[in-house]
Design a protein around this motif. Structure first.
Motif, PDB file in Angstrom:
ATOM      1  N   THR A 198      19.204  15.952  38.717  1.00  0.00           N
ATOM      2  CA  THR A 198      18.101  15.926  37.969  1.00  0.00           C
ATOM      3  C   THR A 198      18.401  16.893  36.845  1.00  0.00           C
ATOM      4  OG1 THR A 198      16.544  15.373  39.772  1.00  0.00           O
ATOM      5  CG2 THR A 198      15.809  16.488  37.662  1.00  0.00           C
ATOM      6  N   ILE A 199      18.214  16.369  35.578  1.00  0.00           N
ATOM      7  CA  ILE A 199      18.465  17.415  34.504  1.00  0.00           C
ATOM      8  C   ILE A 199      16.939  17.062  33.655  1.00  0.00           C
ATOM      9  CG2 ILE A 199      20.666  16.971  34.240  1.00  0.00           C
ATOM     10  CD1 ILE A 199      20.482  15.650  31.659  1.00  0.00           C
ATOM     11  N   SER A 200      17.055  18.389  32.855  1.00  0.00           N
ATOM     12  CA  SER A 200      15.629  18.305  31.986  1.00  0.00           C
ATOM     13  C   SER A 200      15.760  17.414  30.627  1.00  0.00           C
ATOM     14  CB  SER A 200      15.369  19.783  31.611  1.00  0.00           C
ATOM     15  OG  SER A 200      16.218  20.150  30.710  1.00  0.00           O
ATOM     16  N   VAL A 201      14.476  17.089  30.192  1.00  0.00           N
ATOM     17  CA  VAL A 201      14.551  16.327  28.928  1.00  0.00           C
ATOM     18  C   VAL A 201      15.436  16.864  27.731  1.00  0.00           C
ATOM     19  CG1 VAL A 201      12.945  15.523  27.267  1.00  0.00           C
ATOM     20  CG2 VAL A 201      12.459  14.986  29.661  1.00  0.00           C
ATOM     21  N   SER A 202      14.913  18.366  27.660  1.00  0.00           N
ATOM     22  CA  SER A 202      15.614  19.022  26.666  1.00  0.00           C
ATOM     23  C   SER A 202      17.077  19.211  26.821  1.00  0.00           C
ATOM     24  CB  SER A 202      15.002  20.560  26.342  1.00  0.00           C
ATOM     25  OG  SER A 202      15.132  21.224  27.677  1.00  0.00           O
ATOM     26  N   GLU A 203      17.647  19.264  27.837  1.00  0.00           N
ATOM     27  CA  GLU A 203      19.003  19.307  28.025  1.00  0.00           C
ATOM     28  C   GLU A 203      19.558  17.749  27.753  1.00  0.00           C
ATOM     29  OE1 GLU A 203      22.407  21.101  31.239  1.00  0.00           O
ATOM     30  OE2 GLU A 203      20.476  20.546  31.783  1.00  0.00           O
ATOM     31  N   GLN A 210      22.311  17.046  24.705  1.00  0.00           N
ATOM     32  CA  GLN A 210      23.652  16.395  24.811  1.00  0.00           C
ATOM     33  C   GLN A 210      23.754  15.241  23.908  1.00  0.00           C
ATOM     34  OE1 GLN A 210      24.012  16.043  29.116  1.00  0.00           O
ATOM     35  NE2 GLN A 210      24.022  18.081  29.598  1.00  0.00           N
ATOM     36  N   MET A 211      22.723  14.290  23.950  1.00  0.00           N
ATOM     37  CA  MET A 211      22.659  12.912  23.117  1.00  0.00           C
ATOM     38  C   MET A 211      22.956  13.537  21.711  1.00  0.00           C
ATOM     39  SD  MET A 211      23.031  10.819  25.400  1.00  0.00           S
ATOM     40  CE  MET A 211      23.565  12.096  26.378  1.00  0.00           C
ATOM     41  N   ARG A 212      22.246  14.393  21.267  1.00  0.00           N
ATOM     42  CA  ARG A 212      22.321  15.076  19.699  1.00  0.00           C
ATOM     43  C   ARG A 212      23.527  15.495  19.531  1.00  0.00           C
ATOM     44  NH1 ARG A 212      19.188  16.490  15.156  1.00  0.00           N
ATOM     45  NH2 ARG A 212      20.888  16.807  13.677  1.00  0.00           N
ATOM     46  N   TYR A 213      24.278  16.207  20.386  1.00  0.00           N
ATOM     47  CA  TYR A 213      25.956  16.587  20.369  1.00  0.00           C
ATOM     48  C   TYR A 213      26.645  15.359  20.073  1.00  0.00           C
ATOM     49  CZ  TYR A 213      30.210  18.666  20.918  1.00  0.00           C
ATOM     50  OH  TYR A 213      31.466  19.189  20.717  1.00  0.00           O
ATOM     51  N   LEU A 214      26.686  14.470  20.933  1.00  0.00           N
ATOM     52  CA  LEU A 214      27.317  13.270  20.743  1.00  0.00           C
ATOM     53  C   LEU A 214      27.151  12.448  19.409  1.00  0.00           C
ATOM     54  CD1 LEU A 214      26.726  11.491  24.474  1.00  0.00           C
ATOM     55  CD2 LEU A 214      28.774  12.675  23.433  1.00  0.00           C
ATOM     56  N   TYR A 215      25.778  12.381  19.171  1.00  0.00           N
ATOM     57  CA  TYR A 215      25.389  11.913  17.761  1.00  0.00           C
ATOM     58  C   TYR A 215      25.951  12.695  16.384  1.00  0.00           C
ATOM     59  CZ  TYR A 215      22.490  10.706  13.698  1.00  0.00           C
ATOM     60  OH  TYR A 215      22.148  10.379  12.321  1.00  0.00           O
ATOM     61  N   ASP A 216      26.048  13.952  16.500  1.00  0.00           N
ATOM     62  CA  ASP A 216      26.341  14.842  15.373  1.00  0.00           C
ATOM     63  C   ASP A 216      27.950  14.843  15.280  1.00  0.00           C
ATOM     64  OD1 ASP A 216      23.915  15.494  14.516  1.00  0.00           O
ATOM     65  OD2 ASP A 216      23.730  17.403  15.656  1.00  0.00           O
ATOM     66  N   HIS A 217      28.630  14.633  16.503  1.00  0.00           N
ATOM     67  CA  HIS A 217      30.057  14.662  16.416  1.00  0.00           C
ATOM     68  C   HIS A 217      30.688  12.988  16.462  1.00  0.00           C
ATOM     69  CE1 HIS A 217      29.297  18.530  17.506  1.00  0.00           C
ATOM     70  NE2 HIS A 217      30.429  18.955  17.430  1.00  0.00           N
ATOM     71  N   LEU A 239      36.862   2.646  38.591  1.00  0.00           N
ATOM     72  CA  LEU A 239      36.851   3.536  37.513  1.00  0.00           C
ATOM     73  C   LEU A 239      36.227   4.880  37.647  1.00  0.00           C
ATOM     74  CD1 LEU A 239      35.759   0.688  34.829  1.00  0.00           C
ATOM     75  CD2 LEU A 239      37.779   1.755  35.106  1.00  0.00           C
ATOM     76  N   ASN A 240      36.708   5.783  37.059  1.00  0.00           N
ATOM     77  CA  ASN A 240      36.244   7.134  37.305  1.00  0.00           C
ATOM     78  C   ASN A 240      35.073   7.414  36.335  1.00  0.00           C
ATOM     79  OD1 ASN A 240      38.695   7.982  38.545  1.00  0.00           O
ATOM     80  ND2 ASN A 240      39.828   8.722  36.630  1.00  0.00           N
ATOM     81  N   ARG A 241      34.228   8.384  36.876  1.00  0.00           N
ATOM     82  CA  ARG A 241      33.109   8.648  36.002  1.00  0.00           C
ATOM     83  C   ARG A 241      32.970  10.346  36.089  1.00  0.00           C
ATOM     84  NH1 ARG A 241      27.622   5.675  37.102  1.00  0.00           N
ATOM     85  NH2 ARG A 241      28.237   5.976  39.486  1.00  0.00           N
ATOM     86  N   ILE A 242      32.432  10.884  35.132  1.00  0.00           N
ATOM     87  CA  ILE A 242      31.928  12.209  35.018  1.00  0.00           C
ATOM     88  C   ILE A 242      30.617  12.746  35.124  1.00  0.00           C
ATOM     89  CG2 ILE A 242      32.222  14.358  33.477  1.00  0.00           C
ATOM     90  CD1 ILE A 242      34.611  12.999  31.974  1.00  0.00           C
ATOM     91  N   ILE A 243      30.289  13.271  36.325  1.00  0.00           N
ATOM     92  CA  ILE A 243      28.982  13.460  36.870  1.00  0.00           C
ATOM     93  C   ILE A 243      28.468  14.602  35.728  1.00  0.00           C
ATOM     94  CG2 ILE A 243      27.378  14.645  38.608  1.00  0.00           C
ATOM     95  CD1 ILE A 243      29.094  13.243  40.587  1.00  0.00           C
ATOM     96  N   VAL A 244      27.095  14.795  35.234  1.00  0.00           N
ATOM     97  CA  VAL A 244      26.705  15.776  34.277  1.00  0.00           C
ATOM     98  C   VAL A 244      25.510  16.503  35.084  1.00  0.00           C
ATOM     99  CG1 VAL A 244      25.666  16.237  32.069  1.00  0.00           C
ATOM    100  CG2 VAL A 244      27.233  14.486  32.213  1.00  0.00           C
ATOM    101  N   GLY A 273      24.740  23.804  29.835  1.00  0.00           N
ATOM    102  CA  GLY A 273      24.813  24.401  28.498  1.00  0.00           C
ATOM    103  C   GLY A 273      25.923  23.480  27.634  1.00  0.00           C
ATOM    104  N   LEU A 274      25.943  23.595  26.288  1.00  0.00           N
ATOM    105  CA  LEU A 274      26.764  22.712  25.562  1.00  0.00           C
ATOM    106  C   LEU A 274      28.139  23.199  25.647  1.00  0.00           C
ATOM    107  CD1 LEU A 274      24.944  22.100  21.956  1.00  0.00           C
ATOM    108  CD2 LEU A 274      25.611  20.415  23.646  1.00  0.00           C
ATOM    109  N   ASP A 275      28.587  24.359  25.740  1.00  0.00           N
ATOM    110  CA  ASP A 275      30.049  24.521  25.917  1.00  0.00           C
ATOM    111  C   ASP A 275      30.652  24.035  27.253  1.00  0.00           C
ATOM    112  OD1 ASP A 275      29.865  26.304  23.604  1.00  0.00           O
ATOM    113  OD2 ASP A 275      29.739  28.342  24.907  1.00  0.00           O
ATOM    114  N   LYS A 276      29.777  24.055  28.103  1.00  0.00           N
ATOM    115  CA  LYS A 276      30.291  23.362  29.276  1.00  0.00           C
ATOM    116  C   LYS A 276      30.583  21.766  29.241  1.00  0.00           C
ATOM    117  CE  LYS A 276      29.811  27.035  32.612  1.00  0.00           C
ATOM    118  NZ  LYS A 276      29.314  27.496  33.870  1.00  0.00           N
TER     119      LYS A 276
END
Length: 391
Positions: free
Chosen positions: A63-68, A72-79, A255-260, A265-268
């Motif tokens: 379970t992760i928070s809405v803000s987190e 992460q989605m904003r990071y993918l978009y910006d990059h 196929l592999n997957r990466i559990i988030v 945080g963004l660095d990790k």
């Protein structure tokens, strides 16, 4: 990287996401991939998303928070990340089609209602594409009691499917539970597995969703009879929770997957997806960008795969004809007898022209500057950035 900038004409939708519930005890360092130069994609795995105040008191690693999640989605978009579809991954693995340099597949496991309530609006906000793996029986016959996390409804599934942002896969119909710490799916007989696949097909028919061609194995566990049954049923992709990226020589059914995990945080998060890139420049906003030797174009910050990378021919920058014709919807025609491209005449004011085309890597290519100018756009070179802006 040399890039060429054009004014924005159309903004497509692109992205991909993956969820998995078995995030138990994975050492963080094991999730990072090394950059070996091979074309690859990271398949991200999520489950349940909750408001920040609820996330602060939960002990669930799924379970992760809405803000987190939004961060992460904003990071993918910006990059400039390309969020792949299942078809993109299928073409990558079965037909050796290249993916954009920065590609993720975003997936969710279990089909929680929070995917609709919280994840879906964020994905739409940034134009990202995702996949949700559903437990058919849990949606068809919801569990009673307050302990059960609400699942998606058929109406919510239909709405998301029709949006173009979300597609769906199988997380089995009724095999997502444990028997002595083993997945029930693995413990089933061949006949029981076959029936589960048939029940899942019936569920997707009832949901009105496209034919399901992918499966995320419950708890990431599978065996030969499960994989064989999936292939017989017409499945093309199977996902585990084994950490790592996927490559063109990866086995399509394991196929592999990466559990988030939560609270990284963004660095990790950047370490998870092995990203060291800078954010896209501000001029990408409202622009079209082509980059030499890259199979990725950008409409705004939305990446678009190209059938061939822009290159040079006769000292001219050339790019795939179908990018201008099919993606940008420019009114142009190609005559394969004369190997010329011309403007489609629709009004008296239209200016007729003929431009030469070139063949590169099996693709018809057109000169970027000449075509843009003939279509009535102003072309401005930006020497410092090695870019050309077309207004």
């Amino acid at each position: 990287m040399h890039c060429f900038r054009l004014s924005l004409l159309k903004k497509p939708l692109l992205v991909l996401l993956s969820f998995s519930i078995f995030a138990l005890g994975f050492p963080f360092s094991a999730l990072a991939a090394t950059d070996d130069g091979k074309n690859s994609a990271a398949v991200l795995c999520y489950h349940h998303i909750v408001p920040d105040e609820e996330a602060a008191v939960t002990k669930s690693e799924a379970t992760i928070s809405v803000s987190e999640f939004e961060e992460q989605m904003r990071y993918l978009y910006d990059h400039g990340y390309y969020t792949a579809s299942l078809t993109d991954i299928e073409n990558f693995l079965y037909f050796n089609k290249q993916l954009p340099e920065r590609t993720v597949l975003i997936t969710f496991d279990d089909g929680y209602e929070s995917n609709y309530t919280y994840a879906y609006p964020i994905l739409r906000k940034y134009g990202l594409h995702a996949v949700i793996f559903l437990i058919g029986g849990a949606i068809e016959t919801p569990s009673s009691g307050t302990a059960s996390i609400p699942k998606l409804s058929l109406d919510e599934i239909k709405e998301m499917s029709e949006s173009g942002f979300i597609e769906f896969g199988s997380h089995t119909f009724n095999a997502h539970y444990l028997l002595d710490k083993k997945s029930a799916f693995v413990e089933m007989s061949l006949g029981e597995i076959t029936k589960d696949f048939e029940d899942m097909k019936g569920f997707f028919d009832k949901a009105g969703a496209p034919k399901v061609l992918s499966i995320a194995y419950p708890y990431g566990q599978y065996d030969d009879k499960i994989v064989t049954s999936a292939v017989v049923e017409g499945y093309k992709l199977g996902f585990t929770v084994t950490s790592g990226f996927i490559y063109q020589d990866s086995s399509p059914m394991t196929l592999n997957r990466i559990i988030v995990p939560p609270g990284i945080g963004l660095d990790k998060f950047k370490t998870l997806i092995n990203d060291t890139s800078e954010a896209l420049p501000e001029y990408y906003n409202g622009s079209i960008v082509l980059c030499i030797d890259s199979v990725t174009a950008y409409l705004g910050k939305q990446p678009v795969p190209l059938d061939a990378a822009p290159t040079y021919a006769d000292g001219k920058l050339v790019a795939p004809l179908n990018f201008f014709k099919d993606v940008l919807k420019w009114d142009i025609l190609w005559d394969n007898n004369t190997n010329k491209v011309a403007r489609r005449i629709t009004t008296r004011e239209d200016v007729w022209f003929l431009l030469p085309t070139y063949l590169s890597r099996g693709q018809v290519m057109v000169p970027v500057r000449e075509l843009a100018e003939k279509m009535g756009h102003q072309v401005i070179w930006h020497q410092n950035d090695k870019t050309v802006e077309i207004k």
